[in-house]
Enzyme design. Structure first.
Site, PDB file in Angstrom:
ATOM      1  CG  HIS A  33      -1.975  -1.005   1.255  1.00  0.00           C
ATOM      2  ND1 HIS A  33      -1.944  -2.062   2.124  1.00  0.00           N
ATOM      3  CD2 HIS A  33      -3.094  -1.151   0.508  1.00  0.00           C
ATOM      4  CE1 HIS A  33      -3.019  -2.814   1.932  1.00  0.00           C
ATOM      5  NE2 HIS A  33      -3.727  -2.287   0.957  1.00  0.00           N
ATOM      6  NE  ARG A 184      -9.212 -11.768   2.049  1.00  0.00           N
ATOM      7  CZ  ARG A 184      -9.788 -10.790   1.365  1.00  0.00           C
ATOM      8  NH1 ARG A 184      -9.092 -10.185   0.412  1.00  0.00           N
ATOM      9  NH2 ARG A 184     -11.023 -10.405   1.620  1.00  0.00           N
TER      10      ARG A 184
END
Length: 279
Positions: A33, A184
Site C-alpha cells: 500500500h 490476507r
C-alpha cells in the site's frame, strides 16, 4: 495530515485543492500500500487515501467481520508516507442511507475469474470507487496491479462514464521470495507463509514457457493447476488472458506476442490468495 470521517468533511477538505491523486484502500496497510502512496506523491499534487472496509464487495460467507481494522497504525503509516488527507469513514458515514444505486460492470469482464467465484464482488467495488471519485474529484487514482481484474474494470468504468481521471496501475510489490504483498498474508501460519511464494513461482514457470514459444495455453493452465494441487493448494483458477479484455487468446495471438497476463486464485489452508504476471 488531515483525517476526516464523513462525506461532508471530505468535501470541505478537498474543495480548494487541485490535482488530487486518490488511493483507495481497505486499510490494514502494508508496504505494498505504501508503494502506492509513493507513486501517488510522484504525480505532484496532494494525495488523498481512503481507508474503508466496503461491505458491498464481500459475499455472505467471506471475511467482512474478521477483516483487520487497524486505524491507528494505518494513520501513522499514511502520515509518514506524506499523504495529505486520510478519509476513514464508518459504514454509516459512507452509506448514510442504503446504497440502492449501484454500478454494474458487464458480465463479460466482471462475471469471469474473480467475478465468477465471488458473485457481485465487482458491483460492490465499482460502486464504492465511483462514490469516492464523486466525493474527492481526483485527477489521478492509483490502483495496484495485484488486483488486475479490478484495475481493468475501473479503467473501463472511467472510460465509459467519461470521467476526467487518469487511472495509474502500480506494479505488484513483492517480498524477496516473490510473494505478493497482501493484507490476507497476515492470516497465514508460519508454514503456510513459507509455502505461499510457490504461487508466484508456478505462474512464473508458465510465463517462462510462453516466452520460450509454448503456445498451448490450455496445457500450461492445467500444468499450473496440477502443480498447485500437488503442493496442497486448492486453486480456483489459473487463466492466461489478453491483458486488455481478460479473454482467452488464440494461438495466433500468442505467437504474435499479444500482451497477455496469467492470473490465479488459490487457497492455502483457509486463506485465499491471488496473483498475476503480465506477459
Amino acid at each position: 495530515m488531515k483525517v476526516v470521517h464523513t462525506i461532508e468533511a471530505l468535501h470541505a477538505a478537498v474543495r480548494d485543492l487541485k490535482n488530487i491523486t486518490l488511493v483507495p484502500t481497505m486499510g490494514n496497510l502494508h508496504d505494498g500500500h505504501i508503494s502506492l502512496m509513493r507513486l501517488a506523491k510522484q504525480q505532484g499534487g496532494p494525495v488523498a487515501a481512503s481507508v474503508f472496509v466496503n461491505r458491498l464487495q464481500f459475499g455472505p460467507n467471506e471475511d467482512f467481520d474478521t477483516y483487520p481494522r487497524t486505524f491507528q497504525a494505518d494513520a501513522e503509516k499514511l502520515e509518514k508516507a506524506g499523504v495529505d488527507i486520510m478519509f476513514a469513514p464508518s459504514e454509516k458515514d459512507m452509506y448514510p442511507v442504503p446504497q440502492e444505486y449501484r454500478v454494474i460492470p458487464p458480465d463479460s469482464l466482471a462475471g469471469i475469474l474473480e467475478g465468477y467465484f465471488r458473485p457481485g464482488f465487482f458491483n460492490g467495488v465499482a460502486t464504492v470507487v465511483m462514490k469516492l471519485f464523486c466525493a474527492v474529484r481526483p485527477v489521478n487514482a492509483v490502483f495496484g496491479k495485484k488486483d488486475y481484474q479490478q484495475l481493468m474494470i475501473i479503467r473501463r468504468m472511467v472510460e465509459q462514464f467519461a470521467l476526467p481521471i487518469k487511472i495509474i496501475g502500480a506494479e505488484i510489490h513483492r517480498g524477496d521470495n516473490g510473494l505478493a504483498m497482501s493484507s490476507r498474508n497476515g492470516y497465514l501460519s508460519a508454514e503456510q507463509l513459507a509455502e505461499a511464494p510457490n504461487l508466484y513461482r508456478i505462474l512464473k514457470t508458465a510465463v517462462d514457457q510462453i516466452r520460450a514459444g509454448n503456445q498451448d495455453i490450455d496445457a500450461l493452465e492445467k500444468q499450473a493447476m496440477d502443480a498447485l494441487k500437488a503442493r496442497g493448494w486448492v486453486p480456483d483458477y489459473v487463466s492466461i488472458c489478453r491483458q486488455y479484455n481478460l479473454q482467452k487468446p488464440t494461438a495466433n495471438e500468442v505467437a504474435k506476442k499479444e500482451p497477455l497476463v496469467i492470473l490465479a486464485a488459490a487457497k492455502i489452508g483457509d486463506t485465499r490468495l491471488i496473483d498475476n504476471i503480465e506477459i
